[in-house]
Motif scaffolding. Sequence first.
Motif, mmCIF file in Angstrom:
data_model
loop_
_atom_site.group_PDB
_atom_site.id
_atom_site.type_symbol
_atom_site.label_atom_id
_atom_site.label_comp_id
_atom_site.label_asym_id
_atom_site.label_seq_id
_atom_site.Cartn_x
_atom_site.Cartn_y
_atom_site.Cartn_z
ATOM 1 N N GLN A 78 -19.486 27.962 34.306
ATOM 2 C CA GLN A 78 -20.078 29.176 34.874
ATOM 3 C C GLN A 78 -19.032 30.289 35.002
ATOM 4 O OE1 GLN A 78 -22.909 28.684 38.237
ATOM 5 N NE2 GLN A 78 -22.592 26.485 37.882
ATOM 6 N N ILE A 79 -17.837 29.937 35.463
ATOM 7 C CA ILE A 79 -16.757 30.932 35.569
ATOM 8 C C ILE A 79 -16.429 31.478 34.185
ATOM 9 C CG2 ILE A 79 -14.292 31.252 36.080
ATOM 10 C CD1 ILE A 79 -14.703 29.186 38.387
ATOM 11 N N ALA A 80 -16.273 30.578 33.210
ATOM 12 C CA ALA A 80 -15.952 30.997 31.842
ATOM 13 C C ALA A 80 -17.009 31.941 31.296
ATOM 14 C CB ALA A 80 -15.818 29.767 30.940
ATOM 15 N N ASP A 81 -18.258 31.625 31.531
ATOM 16 C CA ASP A 81 -19.353 32.456 31.023
ATOM 17 C C ASP A 81 -19.371 33.851 31.649
ATOM 18 O OD1 ASP A 81 -20.177 30.414 29.357
ATOM 19 O OD2 ASP A 81 -21.834 29.768 30.657
ATOM 20 N N LEU A 82 -18.862 33.977 32.870
ATOM 21 C CA LEU A 82 -18.836 35.277 33.540
ATOM 22 C C LEU A 82 -17.699 36.169 33.049
ATOM 23 C CD1 LEU A 82 -19.639 34.170 37.204
ATOM 24 C CD2 LEU A 82 -21.083 35.603 35.734
ATOM 25 N N THR A 83 -16.616 35.576 32.558
ATOM 26 C CA THR A 83 -15.442 36.366 32.165
ATOM 27 C C THR A 83 -15.630 37.029 30.807
ATOM 28 O OG1 THR A 83 -14.305 34.558 31.043
ATOM 29 C CG2 THR A 83 -13.914 34.787 33.416
ATOM 30 N N ASP A 84 -14.810 38.031 30.547
ATOM 31 C CA ASP A 84 -14.851 38.669 29.223
ATOM 32 C C ASP A 84 -13.797 38.093 28.276
ATOM 33 O OD1 ASP A 84 -12.704 39.823 30.568
ATOM 34 O OD2 ASP A 84 -13.457 41.881 30.425
ATOM 35 N N HIS A 85 -12.692 37.613 28.802
ATOM 36 C CA HIS A 85 -11.633 37.057 27.952
ATOM 37 C C HIS A 85 -11.155 35.684 28.422
ATOM 38 C CE1 HIS A 85 -11.308 40.732 25.664
ATOM 39 N NE2 HIS A 85 -11.255 41.412 26.794
ATOM 40 N N GLY A 86 -12.018 34.925 29.092
ATOM 41 C CA GLY A 86 -11.610 33.624 29.612
ATOM 42 C C GLY A 86 -12.569 32.510 29.260
ATOM 43 N N LYS A 87 -13.169 32.588 28.090
ATOM 44 C CA LYS A 87 -14.160 31.565 27.693
ATOM 45 C C LYS A 87 -13.549 30.167 27.637
ATOM 46 C CE LYS A 87 -17.182 34.801 27.412
ATOM 47 N NZ LYS A 87 -17.885 35.139 28.635
ATOM 48 N N PHE A 88 -12.253 30.077 27.388
ATOM 49 C CA PHE A 88 -11.549 28.796 27.298
ATOM 50 C C PHE A 88 -11.448 28.094 28.650
ATOM 51 C CE2 PHE A 88 -8.689 32.364 27.569
ATOM 52 C CZ PHE A 88 -7.895 32.051 28.656
ATOM 53 N N ILE A 89 -11.758 28.786 29.740
ATOM 54 C CA ILE A 89 -11.750 28.162 31.068
ATOM 55 C C ILE A 89 -12.707 26.975 31.093
ATOM 56 C CG2 ILE A 89 -12.382 28.499 33.507
ATOM 57 C CD1 ILE A 89 -11.296 31.399 33.216
ATOM 58 N N ALA A 90 -13.786 27.064 30.335
ATOM 59 C CA ALA A 90 -14.780 25.982 30.294
ATOM 60 C C ALA A 90 -14.171 24.668 29.822
ATOM 61 C CB ALA A 90 -15.943 26.375 29.388
ATOM 62 N N ASP A 91 -13.139 24.727 28.995
ATOM 63 C CA ASP A 91 -12.515 23.529 28.441
ATOM 64 C C ASP A 91 -11.241 23.120 29.175
ATOM 65 O OD1 ASP A 91 -14.480 23.370 26.434
ATOM 66 O OD2 ASP A 91 -13.408 24.884 25.264
ATOM 67 N N ASP A 111 -8.615 41.124 39.171
ATOM 68 C CA ASP A 111 -8.676 42.388 39.891
ATOM 69 C C ASP A 111 -9.239 43.489 38.994
ATOM 70 O OD1 ASP A 111 -7.916 43.777 42.428
ATOM 71 O OD2 ASP A 111 -6.769 45.003 41.016
ATOM 72 N N LYS A 112 -10.142 44.261 39.529
ATOM 73 C CA LYS A 112 -10.779 45.393 38.838
ATOM 74 C C LYS A 112 -11.736 44.972 37.722
ATOM 75 C CE LYS A 112 -6.565 48.050 39.329
ATOM 76 N NZ LYS A 112 -5.757 46.904 39.423
ATOM 77 N N LYS A 113 -11.982 43.690 37.557
ATOM 78 C CA LYS A 113 -12.899 43.230 36.514
ATOM 79 C C LYS A 113 -14.324 43.212 37.062
ATOM 80 C CE LYS A 113 -10.918 41.872 32.880
ATOM 81 N NZ LYS A 113 -11.050 42.616 31.651
ATOM 82 N N GLU A 114 -15.279 43.577 36.234
ATOM 83 C CA GLU A 114 -16.677 43.605 36.659
ATOM 84 C C GLU A 114 -17.166 42.242 37.114
ATOM 85 O OE1 GLU A 114 -19.391 45.427 33.928
ATOM 86 O OE2 GLU A 114 -18.101 47.180 33.651
ATOM 87 N N TYR A 115 -16.618 41.185 36.536
ATOM 88 C CA TYR A 115 -17.087 39.846 36.886
ATOM 89 C C TYR A 115 -16.502 39.328 38.200
ATOM 90 C CZ TYR A 115 -12.723 38.536 34.439
ATOM 91 O OH TYR A 115 -11.429 38.429 34.007
ATOM 92 N N GLY A 116 -15.506 40.016 38.770
ATOM 93 C CA GLY A 116 -14.859 39.553 40.002
ATOM 94 C C GLY A 116 -15.830 39.258 41.134
ATOM 95 N N PRO A 117 -16.696 40.210 41.491
ATOM 96 C CA PRO A 117 -17.641 39.936 42.584
ATOM 97 C C PRO A 117 -18.590 38.769 42.275
ATOM 98 C CG PRO A 117 -17.487 42.295 42.181
ATOM 99 C CD PRO A 117 -16.736 41.611 41.066
ATOM 100 N N LYS A 118 -18.961 38.605 41.033
ATOM 101 C CA LYS A 118 -19.867 37.509 40.659
ATOM 102 C C LYS A 118 -19.171 36.156 40.834
ATOM 103 C CE LYS A 118 -22.240 40.449 37.379
ATOM 104 N NZ LYS A 118 -22.342 40.823 35.977
ATOM 105 N N LEU A 164 -20.161 33.182 43.376
ATOM 106 C CA LEU A 164 -20.337 31.815 42.885
ATOM 107 C C LEU A 164 -19.528 30.822 43.716
ATOM 108 C CD1 LEU A 164 -21.360 29.849 40.598
ATOM 109 C CD2 LEU A 164 -19.242 30.437 39.381
ATOM 110 N N LEU A 165 -18.310 31.203 44.084
ATOM 111 C CA LEU A 165 -17.405 30.315 44.814
ATOM 112 C C LEU A 165 -17.498 30.494 46.334
ATOM 113 C CD1 LEU A 165 -14.279 30.539 42.480
ATOM 114 C CD2 LEU A 165 -16.169 28.883 42.424
ATOM 115 N N GLU A 166 -18.421 31.345 46.771
ATOM 116 C CA GLU A 166 -18.671 31.592 48.197
ATOM 117 C C GLU A 166 -17.437 32.141 48.916
ATOM 118 O OE1 GLU A 166 -20.607 28.113 49.880
ATOM 119 O OE2 GLU A 166 -22.006 28.018 48.185
ATOM 120 N N ILE A 167 -16.732 33.036 48.230
ATOM 121 C CA ILE A 167 -15.560 33.697 48.804
ATOM 122 C C ILE A 167 -16.062 34.840 49.688
ATOM 123 C CG2 ILE A 167 -13.441 34.977 48.303
ATOM 124 C CD1 ILE A 167 -13.385 32.027 47.311
#
Length: 170
Positions: free
Chosen positions: A59-72, A116-123, A127-130
């Motif tokens: 889910q985190i990987a899918d939200l990022t723009d340059h972090g798709k590899f987080i899924a693996d 920081d400053k990324k659109e996906y940050g709040p999402k 997701l992580l209940e921060i």
Amino acid sequence: MNLGATIIKSRRSVRSYTDKPISDEIIKETLECGRLAPTAMNLQPWLIGVVTDRDLLKQIADLTDHGKFIADSAACFVTCGDKGAKYYLEDCCAATMNMITCLQAYGVGSCWVAGDKKEYGPKICELLEIPPPYVLTSLIAAGYPKEIQVPKKKPGKEIFFTNRWKPEEE
């Protein structure tokens, strides 16, 4: 060369990982190294965590723009800063680099993914209940390297200076 310099000089961004999990001991040490980073006025304006759940990693990987590899990755370390603290970004970056260095010392590859400053940050925070006022500052994908690429770096003569900047003559 001392051990610290060797670890720092050997670090590379790793985006391809094996299936080997990271031990709880290494995860705990990595979080501790983040916690012990220097901060302005010792405010420690952060929440620092780790995600190992496969579904959450995807889910985190899918939200990022340059972090798709987080899924693996085996784990993703998350640093969130209190936006009300004047130097939250600098402090959280120090914690992030401490954790990356710790992982490298254990032979665990990592890659810093911006927060920081990324659109996906709040999402991701949702997701992580921060809770507010914390905002995402960085993600660190981590795992045992499947492959390591060595990028070309600028030579020191192009970037180093003493006292004042003066480019070397050709």
